[in-house]
Design a protein around this motif. Structure first.
Motif, PDB file in Angstrom:
ATOM      1  N   ASN A  19       1.125  -0.931   0.336  1.00  0.00           N
ATOM      2  CA  ASN A  19      -0.189   0.251   0.503  1.00  0.00           C
ATOM      3  C   ASN A  19       0.790   1.143  -0.295  1.00  0.00           C
ATOM      4  O   ASN A  19       0.293   2.581   0.691  1.00  0.00           O
ATOM      5  N   TRP A  65     -12.456 -15.007  -8.985  1.00  0.00           N
ATOM      6  CA  TRP A  65     -11.554 -13.929  -8.688  1.00  0.00           C
ATOM      7  C   TRP A  65     -10.008 -13.189  -9.388  1.00  0.00           C
ATOM      8  O   TRP A  65      -9.834 -14.022  -9.475  1.00  0.00           O
ATOM      9  N   ARG A  69      -8.298  -7.973  -7.473  1.00  0.00           N
ATOM     10  CA  ARG A  69     -10.332  -7.176  -6.451  1.00  0.00           C
ATOM     11  C   ARG A  69      -9.773  -7.882  -5.424  1.00  0.00           C
ATOM     12  O   ARG A  69     -10.919  -8.131  -4.138  1.00  0.00           O
ATOM     13  N   PRO A  71      -9.386  -8.808  -1.269  1.00  0.00           N
ATOM     14  CA  PRO A  71      -9.607  -7.732  -0.057  1.00  0.00           C
ATOM     15  C   PRO A  71      -8.077  -7.324   0.031  1.00  0.00           C
ATOM     16  O   PRO A  71      -7.512  -7.954   0.560  1.00  0.00           O
ATOM     17  N   LYS A  72      -7.620  -6.622   0.205  1.00  0.00           N
ATOM     18  CA  LYS A  72      -6.174  -6.643   1.076  1.00  0.00           C
ATOM     19  C   LYS A  72      -5.363  -7.607   1.940  1.00  0.00           C
ATOM     20  O   LYS A  72      -4.505  -7.168   2.254  1.00  0.00           O
ATOM     21  N   GLU A  74      -7.220 -10.084   3.480  1.00  0.00           N
ATOM     22  CA  GLU A  74      -6.714 -12.000   2.891  1.00  0.00           C
ATOM     23  C   GLU A  74      -5.578 -11.840   1.725  1.00  0.00           C
ATOM     24  O   GLU A  74      -5.211 -12.348   1.710  1.00  0.00           O
ATOM     25  N   ARG A  75      -5.174 -10.694   1.077  1.00  0.00           N
ATOM     26  CA  ARG A  75      -4.174 -10.679  -0.299  1.00  0.00           C
ATOM     27  C   ARG A  75      -3.047 -10.829   0.957  1.00  0.00           C
ATOM     28  O   ARG A  75      -2.186 -12.204   0.552  1.00  0.00           O
ATOM     29  N   CYS A 104      -6.304 -14.015   9.719  1.00  0.00           N
ATOM     30  CA  CYS A 104      -7.585 -13.348   9.421  1.00  0.00           C
ATOM     31  C   CYS A 104      -8.860 -12.461  10.750  1.00  0.00           C
ATOM     32  O   CYS A 104      -9.126 -11.442  10.563  1.00  0.00           O
ATOM     33  N   GLY A 108      -8.509  -8.997   9.892  1.00  0.00           N
ATOM     34  CA  GLY A 108      -9.664  -9.287   9.191  1.00  0.00           C
ATOM     35  C   GLY A 108     -10.869  -9.411  10.104  1.00  0.00           C
ATOM     36  O   GLY A 108     -11.129  -8.681  10.835  1.00  0.00           O
ATOM     37  N   SER A 112     -13.188 -13.089   6.523  1.00  0.00           N
ATOM     38  CA  SER A 112     -11.978 -13.331   5.739  1.00  0.00           C
ATOM     39  C   SER A 112     -10.882 -14.400   5.967  1.00  0.00           C
ATOM     40  O   SER A 112     -10.290 -15.574   5.344  1.00  0.00           O
TER      41      SER A 112
END
Length: 124
Positions: A19, A65, A69, A71-72, A74-75, A104, A108, A112
């Motif tokens: 990010n 997916w 795409r 969510p940050k 989870e990625r 998570c 999250g 997640s």
């Protein structure tokens, strides 16, 4: 630093890398102070250095997916876990999956953890 804490700090560092325009050393310095924990540094540098391979592996397991795409958080958790699954043979796969789900829960939400578990279960 215990392994759980090292993974939590690694997630924070990898999230920073994903990010921002920071390089690995800047992101590490942003999250932790020296001296560095060896396991933590291995996780961060290993994930960053193998990112193309890791993202390709994740993409092959995703259904409907794309990696962009996701969510940050989870990625980021998936990237760390897949790095460990592919490159850290001293930790059993089930421990890596459990740790990913716990990460998570920390960073999250309930969904997640289920999503990450579903993707990672395809690696066995």
């Amino acid at each position: 630093m215990k392994r759980r804490e090292a993974r939590e700090k690694a997630i924070q560092t990898l999230f920073q890398l994903d990010n921002s325009e920071m390089n690995v050393d800047e992101a590490i310095g942003y999250v932790v102070d020296a001296p560095l924990n060896t396991f933590y540094e291995q996780l961060v540098r290993g994930t960053a250095e193998n990112l193309t391979e890791i993202d390709n592996e994740i993409t092959n397991k995703l259904e409907n997916w794309s990696i962009d795409r996701l969510p940050k958080i989870e990625r980021t958790v998936l990237r760390l876990a897949v790095y460990e699954l592919l490159h850290n043979k001293e930790v059993p796969d089930r421990v890596i999956l459990n740790e990913a789900i716990e990460l998570c829960k920390t960073f999250g939400d309930e969904k997640s953890g289920r999503f990450v578990n579903g993707v990672l279960s395809k690696f066995n």
